[in-house]
Write a protein that holds these residues in place. Structure first.
Motif, PDB file in Angstrom:
ATOM      1  N   ARG A   1       0.834  -1.203   0.000  1.00 32.90           N
ATOM      2  CA  ARG A   1       0.000   0.000   0.000  1.00 32.90           C
ATOM      3  C   ARG A   1       0.868   1.252   0.000  1.00 32.90           C
ATOM      4  NH1 ARG A   1      -2.650  -1.543   4.962  1.00 32.90           N
ATOM      5  NH2 ARG A   1      -4.018  -3.229   4.346  1.00 32.90           N
TER       6      ARG A   1
ATOM      7  N   SER B   1       3.138   2.126  -1.884  1.00 32.86           N
ATOM      8  CA  SER B   1       4.377   2.063  -2.650  1.00 32.86           C
ATOM      9  C   SER B   1       4.148   1.399  -4.015  1.00 32.86           C
ATOM     10  CB  SER B   1       5.471   1.362  -1.847  1.00 32.86           C
ATOM     11  OG  SER B   1       5.298  -0.022  -1.864  1.00 32.86           O
ATOM     12  N   LYS B   2       3.575   0.191  -4.033  1.00 31.16           N
ATOM     13  CA  LYS B   2       3.310  -0.479  -5.316  1.00 31.16           C
ATOM     14  C   LYS B   2       1.931  -0.122  -5.849  1.00 31.16           C
ATOM     15  CE  LYS B   2       7.086  -3.077  -5.516  1.00 31.16           C
ATOM     16  NZ  LYS B   2       7.297  -3.965  -4.391  1.00 31.16           N
ATOM     17  N   ILE B   3       0.983  -0.049  -4.934  1.00 33.17           N
ATOM     18  CA  ILE B   3      -0.376   0.349  -5.315  1.00 33.17           C
ATOM     19  C   ILE B   3      -0.761   1.563  -4.467  1.00 33.17           C
ATOM     20  CG2 ILE B   3      -2.778  -0.354  -5.567  1.00 33.17           C
ATOM     21  CD1 ILE B   3      -1.927  -3.235  -5.427  1.00 33.17           C
ATOM     22  N   SER B   4      -1.165   2.623  -5.129  1.00 32.55           N
ATOM     23  CA  SER B   4      -1.595   3.810  -4.396  1.00 32.55           C
ATOM     24  C   SER B   4      -3.049   4.085  -4.694  1.00 32.55           C
ATOM     25  CB  SER B   4      -0.792   5.029  -4.817  1.00 32.55           C
ATOM     26  OG  SER B   4       0.486   4.969  -4.267  1.00 32.55           O
TER      27      SER B   4
ATOM     28  N   CYS C   1       5.887   7.165  -4.234  1.00 33.04           N
ATOM     29  CA  CYS C   1       6.805   6.040  -4.357  1.00 33.04           C
ATOM     30  C   CYS C   1       6.715   5.384  -5.725  1.00 33.04           C
ATOM     31  CB  CYS C   1       6.538   5.039  -3.243  1.00 33.04           C
ATOM     32  SG  CYS C   1       6.820   5.710  -1.611  1.00 33.04           S
TER      33      CYS C   1
ATOM     34  N   PRO D   1       4.148   4.255  -7.869  1.00 32.85           N
ATOM     35  CA  PRO D   1       3.411   2.990  -7.844  1.00 32.85           C
ATOM     36  C   PRO D   1       3.261   2.398  -9.249  1.00 32.85           C
ATOM     37  CG  PRO D   1       1.895   4.822  -7.712  1.00 32.85           C
ATOM     38  CD  PRO D   1       3.270   5.411  -7.644  1.00 32.85           C
TER      39      PRO D   1
END
Lengths: 334, 317
Positions: free
Chosen positions: A89, A91-94, A172, A174
């Motif tokens: 959460r 970082s990869k998926i926002s 980050c 995402p």
């Protein structure tokens, strides 16, 4: 194209006093790399719950993923531990939310709210974090970023706050950005700007976007593919152009017809889909749209139509062919 | 800032005037008088002499005007009972009351907020029910009864804690932290019951409201640890109403100190005001009342200042 996110047979429910209530009932779809997919549907169709399930935020809101899997980069988000999910959460998926007025914490500065994401996922120094925050604000088109960092949410306009939300989400870099009704609370000109911004950023950062909206016009504007949801089910999935040119589901058709057109005749009432969503405790056994559908037959009421390929894209309707050809005039069977 | 303070100063002066008028007339209209507190065998002539000597034969209004005239110059008169200046008597008692109330605030606020958070975050759990149960008990049991029960248990039965006083020997040359705290423990605990349950319940409801806000979901979506979500983002918002309730609770704390000090023989302002009222020591009653009023005003001002510090939407004063 390679799928980045693959949702399979997802069932999400909410705990109520009458027991578990399914808000999303057995849906499957995917989002490819670099693709913008829109989930369209009216309030209560389960589109927001779908997005909260992918983020596993339903856990905090009295909900629960009951069944199915959510594949994302070799991981099944549905069965990931809380701690592993936390590291994905932000970082990869926002995710960005509908209400920019209330989605930012009123007692912390914009700067803190952007920079704390780095504290969760990156080990930036204070100086680096600040520099990155300024970059992000510039990226989302906010002027005087350095001063903005010191401001509080109530000092910004709605459009600005949504830009800040986007800046936070992009912090980050995402792979997937989920936008839940990002422009619903904004006025039309700001809406156009925000959608434009999302498009540009997607190009620049090579990410995928899953956009949740009730406005099929917004979906047409930005998406590559559209998923139409109704009462917790997917009823139609098609590339955007095809959905408009070759509509297969009566619900989609109704949605399209209820969009006001510039060329429309004056004085004529805008068509709307009559009736309301079925109550969550009284779902029809057959097609869930049947009670409101002009194409309805006995079969529709009895047997639920599967989501099947008709003419090159998916639709869940026994009468897809008639809808496509427009052979059935409205009101004939009702 | 200065305009705000000036405004507050004006309001405070009006408030002090009103309080002084009410107190002065109430105490003077109450039956009995300084002469009634004399020895039972005093003759009528002796009583009359006292009344004349203290100037109590003047009309009340005149006496109020005289009192006000000297009070504004900082002269609160002389205590009827000991002939010491009122201000001196108050000042000698203040440190003890400050000690008692500060420790109580520290104890009640920190535990109140902590229990409130636990209770809200673990809503419906055993801990939540336990905290709620104890809060209700704390709210409903009168402090004087509970105080006596504690003395009975800890001092009389178990003999662990001293039953009264401030422990002069533990404060002097042979200072011992444990000795000092042993005297402080029960009074602080009893005085806490007057405000702690309210802080717990207020924090709990405020926290429950905050954790359902959209911005909390945002913080979770950013990948924050749950502890961070609660103790940083939720708590700062939840504290805003709690701070204002603490401002309201401080006067209650001071009136609670009257009872607590009386039970535990604590030589502070609270036991002083009881002596003053019982002995119809008018100047002393007035002095203590004015002092307590000023403390309440100052505390409320502090609360407002803190308030504007934690909530940026409140215009910085």
């Amino acid at each position: 194209m390679e799928p980045l996110l693959k949702v399979e047979n997802l069932v999400t429910g909410y705990r109520t006093e009458q027991g578990l209530v399914k808000a999303v009932d057995n849906i499957s779809f995917e989002v490819n790399k670099g693709e913008t997919v829109c989930i369209v549907g009216e309030s209560g169709s389960g589109k927001s719950v779908t997005s909260l399930s992918i983020m596993r935020l339903v856990d905090f809101e009295n909900g629960e993923i009951i069944d199915g899997s959510i594949h994302f980069q070799d991981k099944d988000l549905a069965s990931l531990s809380n701690e592993d999910m936390r590291s994905i959460r932000g970082s990869k998926i926002s995710m960005i939310f509908q209400e920019p007025m209330t989605a930012l914490n009123p007692v912390f500065t914009i700067g803190k709210q952007i920079m704390e994401t780095f504290y969760f996922h990156r080990s930036y120094s204070g100086k680096k974090a600040k520099q990155r925050a300024i970059e992000l604000l510039e990226l989302v088109g906010i002027n005087q970023p350095e001063e903005r960092l010191k401001q509080y949410p109530h000092e910004l306009s709605g459009g600005m706050r949504q830009r800040v939300m986007i800046a936070i989400a992009l912090g980050c870099e995402p792979d997937l950005l989920i936008a839940d009704e990002p422009t619903t609370a904004l006025d039309v000109t700001i809406e156009a700007q925000i959608l434009e911004l999302l498009k540009t950023i997607k190009q620049e950062m090579e990410m995928s976007i899953l956009l949740i909206t009730h406005d099929i016009g917004v979906a047409a504007e930005v998406s590559d593919r559209i998923i139409v949801m109704y009462a917790g089910k997917i009823v139609e999935v098609a590339p955007t152009i095809e959905l408009f040119s070759q509509t297969l589901h009566p619900y989609t058709k109704g949605l399209l017809e209820s969009v006001p057109k510039m060329s429309g005749e004056r004085g004529v009432e805008l068509p709307s889909i009559e009736g309301t969503l079925p109550g969550i405790h009284s779902m029809p056994i057959g097609c869930r749209f049947a009670p409101r559908c002009h194409y309805k037959t006995e079969k529709c009421v009895q047997v639920e139509p599967p989501l099947e390929n008709h003419y090159g894209h998916l639709a869940a309707c026994w009468h897809a062919e008639e809808v496509r050809n427009g052979t059935l005039e409205k009101g004939e069977t009702t | 800032m200065s305009r705000f303070l000036l405004n507050r100063l004006g309001q405070s002066i009006v408030l002090l005037l009103i309080v002084s008028v009410i107190t002065f007339f109430l105490i003077n209209l109450a039956p009995g008088g300084p002469s009634a507190a004399m020895r039972m065998d005093a003759s009528e002539a002796e009583r009359q002499a006292i009344i004349t000597q203290l100037g109590l034969d003047e009309p009340v209004v005149v006496r109020y005007a005289q009192w006000l005239g000297s009070a504004v110059t900082g002269d609160f008169g002389v205590s009827f009972s000991t002939s010491e200046p009122v201000l001196e008597r108050i000042l000698s008692r203040i440190p003890y009351t400050i000690e008692l109330t500060l420790f109580t605030i520290l104890f009640a606020v920190s535990f109140g907020i902590l229990f409130g958070i636990i209770s809200a975050v673990k809503r419906g759990s055993l801990r939540d029910h336990a905290i709620n149960f104890i809060s209700v008990i704390g709210l409903s049991i009168p402090a004087f009864w509970l105080g006596l029960m504690l003395i009975l248990l800890f001092s009389v039965q178990l003999g662990w804690l001293p039953s009264s006083g401030v422990g002069a020997d533990a404060r002097g040359e042979n200072f011992s932290l444990l000795g000092w705290l042993s005297y402080l423990f029960m009074p602080v605990l009893i005085l806490s019951t007057t405000i702690l349950p309210n802080i717990v319940r207020f924090t709990r409801s405020s926290m429950l409201e905050v954790v359902n806000q959209n911005y909390i979901r945002t913080v979770r979506a950013k990948g924050a640890k749950e502890r961070y979500v609660i103790y940083v983002h939720a708590l700062k918002n939840a504290l805003i109403p709690v701070v204002s309730i603490i401002g309201v609770l401080i006067p209650r704390l001071l009136s609670g100190a009257v009872i607590t000090e009386a039970i535990f023989g604590w030589p502070g302002i609270g036991s002083l005001i009881i002596q003053a009222a019982q002995g119809r020591d008018y100047p002393l009653v007035m002095g203590v009342t004015m002092f307590v009023t000023i403390v309440v005003i100052v505390c409320n001002l502090l609360v407002d200042l803190v308030y504007s510090k934690i909530d940026p939407r409140v215009k910085n004063v």
